[in-house]
Scaffold this motif. Structure first.
Motif, short mmCIF file in Angstrom:
data_model
loop_
_atom_site.label_atom_id
_atom_site.label_comp_id
_atom_site.label_asym_id
_atom_site.label_seq_id
_atom_site.Cartn_x
_atom_site.Cartn_y
_atom_site.Cartn_z
N THR A 141 0.83 -1.21 0.00
CA THR A 141 0.00 0.00 0.00
C THR A 141 0.86 1.25 0.00
OG1 THR A 141 -1.77 -1.15 1.17
CG2 THR A 141 -1.79 1.25 1.25
N LEU A 142 1.90 1.25 0.84
CA LEU A 142 2.77 2.43 0.92
C LEU A 142 3.50 2.67 -0.40
CD1 LEU A 142 4.25 2.06 4.53
CD2 LEU A 142 2.54 3.70 3.74
N ARG A 143 3.95 1.62 -1.05
CA ARG A 143 4.63 1.78 -2.34
C ARG A 143 3.68 2.33 -3.39
NH1 ARG A 143 8.39 -3.72 -2.64
NH2 ARG A 143 10.11 -2.90 -1.37
N TYR A 144 2.44 1.85 -3.36
CA TYR A 144 1.43 2.35 -4.30
C TYR A 144 1.18 3.83 -4.06
CZ TYR A 144 -2.82 2.30 -7.14
OH TYR A 144 -3.76 2.55 -8.10
N ALA A 145 1.07 4.23 -2.80
CA ALA A 145 0.83 5.64 -2.48
C ALA A 145 2.03 6.50 -2.84
CB ALA A 145 0.51 5.79 -1.00
N GLN A 146 3.24 5.95 -2.69
CA GLN A 146 4.44 6.71 -3.07
C GLN A 146 4.44 7.00 -4.56
OE1 GLN A 146 7.65 4.31 -1.61
NE2 GLN A 146 7.90 5.53 0.24
N ALA A 147 4.10 6.00 -5.37
CA ALA A 147 4.06 6.21 -6.82
C ALA A 147 3.02 7.27 -7.17
CB ALA A 147 3.72 4.89 -7.53
N TYR A 148 1.89 7.25 -6.49
CA TYR A 148 0.85 8.24 -6.75
C TYR A 148 1.31 9.63 -6.32
CZ TYR A 148 -3.87 10.00 -7.38
OH TYR A 148 -4.96 10.68 -7.82
N SER A 149 2.03 9.70 -5.19
CA SER A 149 2.48 11.01 -4.70
C SER A 149 3.49 11.66 -5.62
CB SER A 149 3.08 10.86 -3.29
OG SER A 149 4.29 10.12 -3.35
N SER A 150 4.10 10.86 -6.52
CA SER A 150 5.07 11.45 -7.45
C SER A 150 4.41 12.47 -8.36
CB SER A 150 5.74 10.35 -8.28
OG SER A 150 4.79 9.72 -9.12
N LEU A 151 3.08 12.33 -8.57
CA LEU A 151 2.39 13.32 -9.39
C LEU A 151 2.37 14.68 -8.74
CD1 LEU A 151 -0.69 11.37 -10.77
CD2 LEU A 151 1.31 12.15 -12.02
N GLN A 152 2.48 14.71 -7.41
CA GLN A 152 2.45 15.98 -6.70
C GLN A 152 3.85 16.59 -6.58
OE1 GLN A 152 -0.61 16.87 -6.35
NE2 GLN A 152 -1.09 14.81 -7.10
N SER A 153 4.87 15.86 -7.05
CA SER A 153 6.23 16.39 -7.03
C SER A 153 6.37 17.52 -8.03
CB SER A 153 7.23 15.27 -7.36
OG SER A 153 8.50 15.80 -7.66
#
Length: 351
Positions: free
Chosen positions: A147-159
């Motif tokens: 779950t955390l890895r999935y959320a990290q990939a998604y958070s890259s859009l906010q970078s």
């Protein structure tokens, strides 16, 4: 907010939640067996006083069904099929996020899932903002890590870098078109000038010759050859001078190599003379052959030659082309730097 609107929205949310499928699995006693999407569409009326245009806002509230290892947690065949559909939509969302985050202009598979197609404008629309809240279960380390890895990939859009890279790519494409157009304008004007050039003149203006030093022989230039210790006037020199042909400087040196006996006479002497006086630099010039003829290379004293400037309009177009090329190279360098920084950032997130 308008009176009663909050209550109406609350009723809609409760109605949607009631229609949602929830079931017990080996992992969770109340597992969500479907995604839930609530969309609030607000239309702003135009202001007649300010002539402002009407705007609209869409707010998507999404509750994603959990990604599950169906083979481990499903208790029957129906849940196994439900888990496969859940994982398929979440996998598509992950591929969409990954394609956007990499910013490499690859295909973004919005249409592979109803969920990603519905949320496409929320992910990449004008002024879009997306946030993900990840729910973890410390007692299940493998699911928590996934779950955390999935959320990290998604958070890259906010970078900042993930949004900066596509913007830089678009700017590079725009500058590439501008540079190509500027080069085409230079080529077209060169061709026009070459077609209208006087017979006998070098009618080979091009981007290559414009970036080189272009020279022609001065009048009575043969007089400067008489006492030169390394060079001498030849019939070929005389022909080029009478035709007022223009050549490109290939080499400048203080003393040219000695010409070998039996080789073509290009202005160099076979035996150099001694001279105590200061001798000007020696220049090798290439005269481009016409109509399939080979190019001719001749040596000259520096003071025999005079520089030839291209037409003013051609010089202006060349400067514009060089400015466009410089802007393109600068933007390409910025893009490479951003891609390198983003790759390092992603490495840190996934390590």
């Amino acid at each position: 907010m308008f009176p009663g609107l909050a209550l109406q929205i609350s009723e809609w949310l409760l109605e949607g939640a009631a229609a949602r499928i929830v079931g017990r699995t080996a992992f969770n006693p109340r597992s969500s067996r479907s995604h839930a999407v609530a969309t609030i569409h607000v239309c702003w009326q135009p202001d007649p006083a300010t002539s402002a245009k009407g705007r609209e806002t869409r707010l998507h509230i999404v509750d994603l069904a959990g990604s599950e290892r169906s083979g481990q947690y499903a208790i029957d065949g129906e849940q196994l099929r439900e888990g496969a559909h859940i994982n398929l939509s979440l996998s598509t969302l992950g591929r969409v996020v990954g394609a956007l985050a990499r910013g490499q202009g690859e295909h973004v598979p919005y249409r592979d899932s109803s969920l990603t197609w519905l949320l496409s404008d929320a992910i990449t629309g004008c002024h879009a903002r997306a946030f993900m809240i990840a729910t973890v279960q410390p007692e299940h380390a493998a699911e928590t890590l996934s779950t955390l890895r999935y959320a990290q990939a998604y958070s890259s859009l906010q970078s900042d870098l993930s949004t900066k890279i596509p913007r830089l790519r678009a700017q590079v494409r725009s500058l590439l078109c501008q540079a190509d157009m500027a080069q085409r304008e230079v080529d077209m004007l060169c061709s026009l000038i070459n077609d209208n050039a006087r017979i006998g003149k070098m009618n080979q203006w091009s981007r290559e010759t414009l970036k080189s030093r272009v020279v022609q022989i001065r009048r009575h230039g043969e007089e400067l050859f008489r006492l030169h210790p390394y060079l001498k006037w030849t019939d070929v020199h005389d022909t080029k001078a009478k035709l007022a042909q223009i050549g490109l400087v290939e080499e400048v040196c203080a003393v040219p190599p000695v010409r070998e006996a039996g080789s073509a006479n290009d202005g160099r002497r076979i035996h150099f003379r001694e001279s105590s006086a200061n001798v000007c630099a020696c220049v090798r010039v290439v005269f481009t052959g016409k109509h399939g003829h080979q190019s001719t290379r001749l040596w000259f004293p520096e003071d025999v030659l005079e520089d030839v400037s291209p037409p003013a309009q051609l010089q202006e177009l060349l400067r514009e082309s060089e400015k466009a090329d410089a802007a393109l190279q600068q933007k390409v360098a910025q893009l490479k730097t951003a891609q390198k920084a983003f790759a390092s950032q992603m490495q840190q997130w996934t390590s």
